[in-house]
Each structure stands twice: as C-alpha cells, then as structure tokens.
Design an enzyme around this catalytic site. Structure first.
Site, PDB file in Angstrom:
ATOM      1  N   HIS A   9     -68.293 -68.675  90.651  1.00  0.00           N
ATOM      2  CA  HIS A   9     -69.678 -67.954  91.475  1.00  0.00           C
ATOM      3  C   HIS A   9     -70.676 -67.576  90.843  1.00  0.00           C
ATOM      4  O   HIS A   9     -70.626 -67.240  89.617  1.00  0.00           O
ATOM      5  CB  HIS A   9     -69.095 -66.804  92.414  1.00  0.00           C
ATOM      6  CG  HIS A   9     -68.544 -65.642  91.599  1.00  0.00           C
ATOM      7  ND1 HIS A   9     -69.311 -64.885  90.837  1.00  0.00           N
ATOM      8  CD2 HIS A   9     -67.154 -65.466  91.357  1.00  0.00           C
ATOM      9  CE1 HIS A   9     -68.811 -64.046  90.351  1.00  0.00           C
ATOM     10  NE2 HIS A   9     -67.675 -64.207  90.345  1.00  0.00           N
ATOM     11  N   GLU A  82     -59.753 -64.172  93.395  1.00  0.00           N
ATOM     12  CA  GLU A  82     -59.757 -63.270  92.170  1.00  0.00           C
ATOM     13  C   GLU A  82     -58.383 -62.824  91.840  1.00  0.00           C
ATOM     14  O   GLU A  82     -57.518 -62.631  92.833  1.00  0.00           O
ATOM     15  CB  GLU A  82     -60.832 -62.189  92.245  1.00  0.00           C
ATOM     16  CG  GLU A  82     -60.871 -61.316  91.202  1.00  0.00           C
ATOM     17  CD  GLU A  82     -61.470 -62.076  89.534  1.00  0.00           C
ATOM     18  OE1 GLU A  82     -60.606 -62.885  89.254  1.00  0.00           O
ATOM     19  OE2 GLU A  82     -62.481 -61.949  89.309  1.00  0.00           O
TER      20      GLU A  82
END
Length: 233
Positions: A9, A82
């Site tokens: 990202h 994550e």
C-alpha cells in the site's frame, strides 16, 4: 505459469514512525494517493485476471487506484491482512525498539509471537497458503495483483526464494512498491523486488518461450535451459 504482482500500500500518516497494524481508519495520505495513482498508470498495460486486497483501508484504496478504468473488481482476502501485532499495535517504533522482543523479530522472526497477537510464522503460513489457492483458482496462465503489507509481502518472497523465515528481514518492500513472482511447476521465480518505477512490458504473458530445441513451451519460466538467461548480448 501464474504471475503474482505483490503491491504494498501507499504511504499513510502513520507509515514509518508507528506500528499501524490493524488500526482501523488509517487511510492513504496525499503522497500515498499519488503513489497509488502512479502505480495504476504504470500497470495499465497489463491485463489482470484478478485484483485482491487486504481488508485494511490503505490497501483497499491502493488496489482501487489500480482497478480504476478496469472491469476487474477488487476482491478482499483477510489472509493478506497485516500481521496481528497485538499489544504492539499503535505504538511508536522507537519505543518498540527498546523491547526485548524487538531483537527476536529482527534476528529470529520465526520464533516471534507478538503479545496478544500473531506469530510471524503463522502470518507467513496464511499468506503463502492464500497465494497458492489463488494460483490454483485463477489458473496457470493468470496474472493477478495482491495488495498487502510489508511484512506479509516479505514473508511471501522468502517462501518463493526458499529462504527460512529468519532471513526475511533481508528483503525490502517499500510503500507502493511492486514485487513480482512467477510460479511454475518446477519452482517460483522472483522477477522483480521492491520495484518503484519503470516499464512493465516484460511482464506481458508469453505463450511460448524459445528454448534450445527450437521453441515450444518452457515450463520452468526461465529464458535458458541452464543458467540465468542469455542476456542481451
């Protein structure tokens, strides 16, 4: 040969000083949005069979920038989320560097279990399993993108290179970087790592790769039967 584009990202206001983890509501900042849009333009020449993302906002927004103008929707897979940092989530990295566990994470991550969170080995296991399942689902000629997080991408790359998880800290995945792995029946090939610029024409699918026998499909994915390839001379 399935080609996987691993994208980290873009930048957020917390990227760098704070261990963001699964903190909700963390969006791309202005620079991160620019990075995502630039990446989307870079990847525009590539036909993608799927775009898959971590459920976290910063990944969803990055993936959406790549998906813009395409007929391919962004799909969510929690296994690309994550690492669960547990009690470390939201704490400054400078502070965490004083924790005894920090040295374990850096030198022996396969033994690291975050307090109230995940083990690094479990993160790698779920992410690699997800890649393998998407490879099987999409087929051997597919090219698809996964938008995820630094540690997750590094863990996938370590597996592809046959490295022990304890070596994964030697790998880098910067914000909005592109890492490309091609999975073949013989082994995975790392085509790009932490790429933040340049042309992507070489990632276009090739139906046939010429070999020593005068042509035909090369199941190894390499451009030479033995060695690293013929080069350009």
């Amino acid at each position: 040969m399935t080609t996987v584009l691993l994208v980290r990202h873009g930048l957020t206001a917390m990227t760098g000083p704070v261990l963001t983890g699964w903190t909700p509501g963390v969006h791309l900042n202005e620079r991160g949005r620019e990075q995502a849009e630039t990446l989307g333009r870079r990847l525009a020449p590539l036909e993608l069979d799927a775009i898959v993302s971590s459920p976290l906002e910063r990944c969803q927004e990055t993936a959406a920038a790549v998906a813009g103008g395409r007929s391919v929707p962004v799909q969510t897979d929690d296994r690309f989320g994550e690492c669960g940092y547990g009690e470390w989530t939201g704490r400054p990295l400078k502070e965490l560097a004083e924790e005894p566990l920090w040295r374990v994470v850096q030198a022996h991550p396969s033994a690291a279990v975050f307090p109230g969170g995940e083990a690094m080995a479990d993160v790698q296991s779920r992410a690699v399993r997800a890649v393998r399942e998407w490879n099987e689902r999409l087929g051997e000629k597919a090219t698809y993108l996964v938008c995820s997080h630094g540690d997750v991408i590094k863990a996938i790359v370590a597996d592809a290179l046959g490295l022990h998880l304890d070596q994964f800290q030697r790998i880098t995945a910067d914000p909005a970087s592109l890492t490309v792995i091609r999975y073949t029946p013989l082994r995975p090939f790392l085509l790009r790592s932490n790429d933040i610029g340049g042309d992507v024409a070489d990632l276009m699918p090739r139906d046939e790769v010429a070999g020593e026998s005068g042509g035909g499909e090369n199941p190894t994915g390499s451009d030479a039967a033995v060695g690293g390839g013929p080069g350009t001379t």
